[in-house]
Motif scaffolding. Structure first.
Motif, PDB file in Angstrom:
ATOM      1  N   THR A  30      -0.598  -6.835   0.536  1.00  0.00           N
ATOM      2  CA  THR A  30      -1.729  -7.636   0.061  1.00  0.00           C
ATOM      3  C   THR A  30      -1.226  -8.664  -0.940  1.00  0.00           C
ATOM      4  O   THR A  30      -0.402  -8.343  -1.811  1.00  0.00           O
ATOM      5  CB  THR A  30      -2.785  -6.756  -0.624  1.00  0.00           C
ATOM      6  N   THR A  68      -4.149  -9.899   3.725  1.00  0.00           N
ATOM      7  CA  THR A  68      -3.370  -8.691   4.009  1.00  0.00           C
ATOM      8  C   THR A  68      -2.571  -8.868   5.303  1.00  0.00           C
ATOM      9  O   THR A  68      -2.946  -9.656   6.177  1.00  0.00           O
ATOM     10  CB  THR A  68      -4.277  -7.455   4.163  1.00  0.00           C
ATOM     11  N   SER A 123       0.831  -1.217   0.000  1.00  0.00           N
ATOM     12  CA  SER A 123       0.000   0.000   0.000  1.00  0.00           C
ATOM     13  C   SER A 123       0.860   1.260   0.000  1.00  0.00           C
ATOM     14  O   SER A 123       0.430   2.323  -0.445  1.00  0.00           O
ATOM     15  CB  SER A 123      -0.948   0.003   1.204  1.00  0.00           C
ATOM     16  N   LYS A 178      -7.954 -13.003  -1.283  1.00  0.00           N
ATOM     17  CA  LYS A 178      -6.784 -12.196  -0.955  1.00  0.00           C
ATOM     18  C   LYS A 178      -6.509 -12.251   0.546  1.00  0.00           C
ATOM     19  O   LYS A 178      -7.337 -12.699   1.333  1.00  0.00           O
ATOM     20  CB  LYS A 178      -6.979 -10.752  -1.389  1.00  0.00           C
ATOM     21  N   THR A 219       0.645  -1.844   4.372  1.00  0.00           N
ATOM     22  CA  THR A 219      -0.169  -3.050   4.313  1.00  0.00           C
ATOM     23  C   THR A 219       0.205  -3.836   3.063  1.00  0.00           C
ATOM     24  O   THR A 219       0.159  -3.307   1.948  1.00  0.00           O
ATOM     25  CB  THR A 219      -1.675  -2.713   4.267  1.00  0.00           C
TER      26      THR A 219
END
Length: 226
Positions: free
Chosen positions: A97, A108, A69, A106, A95
């Motif tokens: 992912t 995270t 992120s 997904k 973050t």
């Protein structure tokens, strides 16, 4: 004629079953997870792995996508793969992912990037401690040389245990110091050269301590060598 029709019907059924079963038996991924450390030091890298469930599912590496992120905080070095390397760029939190292409699946994980610590003062302090530990070991050896062995078994055991306990105390401190520097290296806080330098210095004192322990046993004629 009837028998031939039955056989033909069975054959047709088996062919259809063979065509249908592989499709119905195909296993699809239903979950993905991230495994790996949650902290990294600026300038260092850590490895993150993807775990796909159920275990028997096969997903192409090119369909496993990694995203950070905040790339300015931590940068993904391999975007498409079942695992990746993450490099700490600056202090902060990002973050991470990982997802499977073409699906909603997904996972995270937050990763914290820490500032590289200054290890110079720590190394200097521990080098000073190592000098003190060796001096203590030398003093103990001098005391062992001068001691007059007690005339009784219990008296000699008490003398031996006293020296042995003091040597063990130094040994425990050396072990703790060795573990500390190993952990620093494992966390990526120091370079391998720094770790190996400290490790060699600690081992040198450990070797000397062993010679004192051997001298203690010899002094007491290995009477308590158990």
């Amino acid at each position: 004629m009837m028998r031939r029709k039955i056989i033909t019907g069975i054959a047709a059924f088996l062919i259809c079953a063979a065509m249908i079963l592989p499709v119905s038996a195909a296993i699809k991924a239903d979950r993905i997870a991230i495994e790996g450390k949650k902290t990294v030091t600026v300038g260092k890298t850590i490895e993150l792995d993807s775990e796909i469930y159920p275990d028997k599912v096969e997903v192409k590496d090119s369909d496993i996508i990694w995203i950070s992120s905040k790339p300015s905080v931590a940068k993904i070095l391999r975007k498409y793969d079942d695992d990746t390397q993450l490099k700490g760029m600056k202090e902060g939190t990002t973050t991470i992912t990982v997802r499977i292409k073409g699906t909603e699946i997904k996972a995270t994980q937050k990763v914290t990037v820490k500032k590289a610590t200054n290890t110079t003062s720590g190394a200097s302090t521990d080098k000073t401690k190592l000098t003190k530990y060796k001096k203590k070991a030398k003093n103990i050896k001098t005391e062992i040389k001068k001691v007059t062995l007690a005339s009784t078994f219990e008296g000699r055991r008490k003398q031996y245990n006293g020296f042995d306990s003091r040597l063990d105390s130094i040994g425990n401190k050396l072990d703790a110091m060795e573990d500390k520097w190993e952990n620093k290296y494992d966390r990526g806080e120091i370079k391998r050269t720094t770790y190996r330098s400290m490790e060699k210095k600690i081992e040198k004192i450990e070797d000397y301590l062993e010679t004192v322990e051997n001298y203690l046993e010899k002094k007491f004629n290995y009477e308590f060598d158990d």
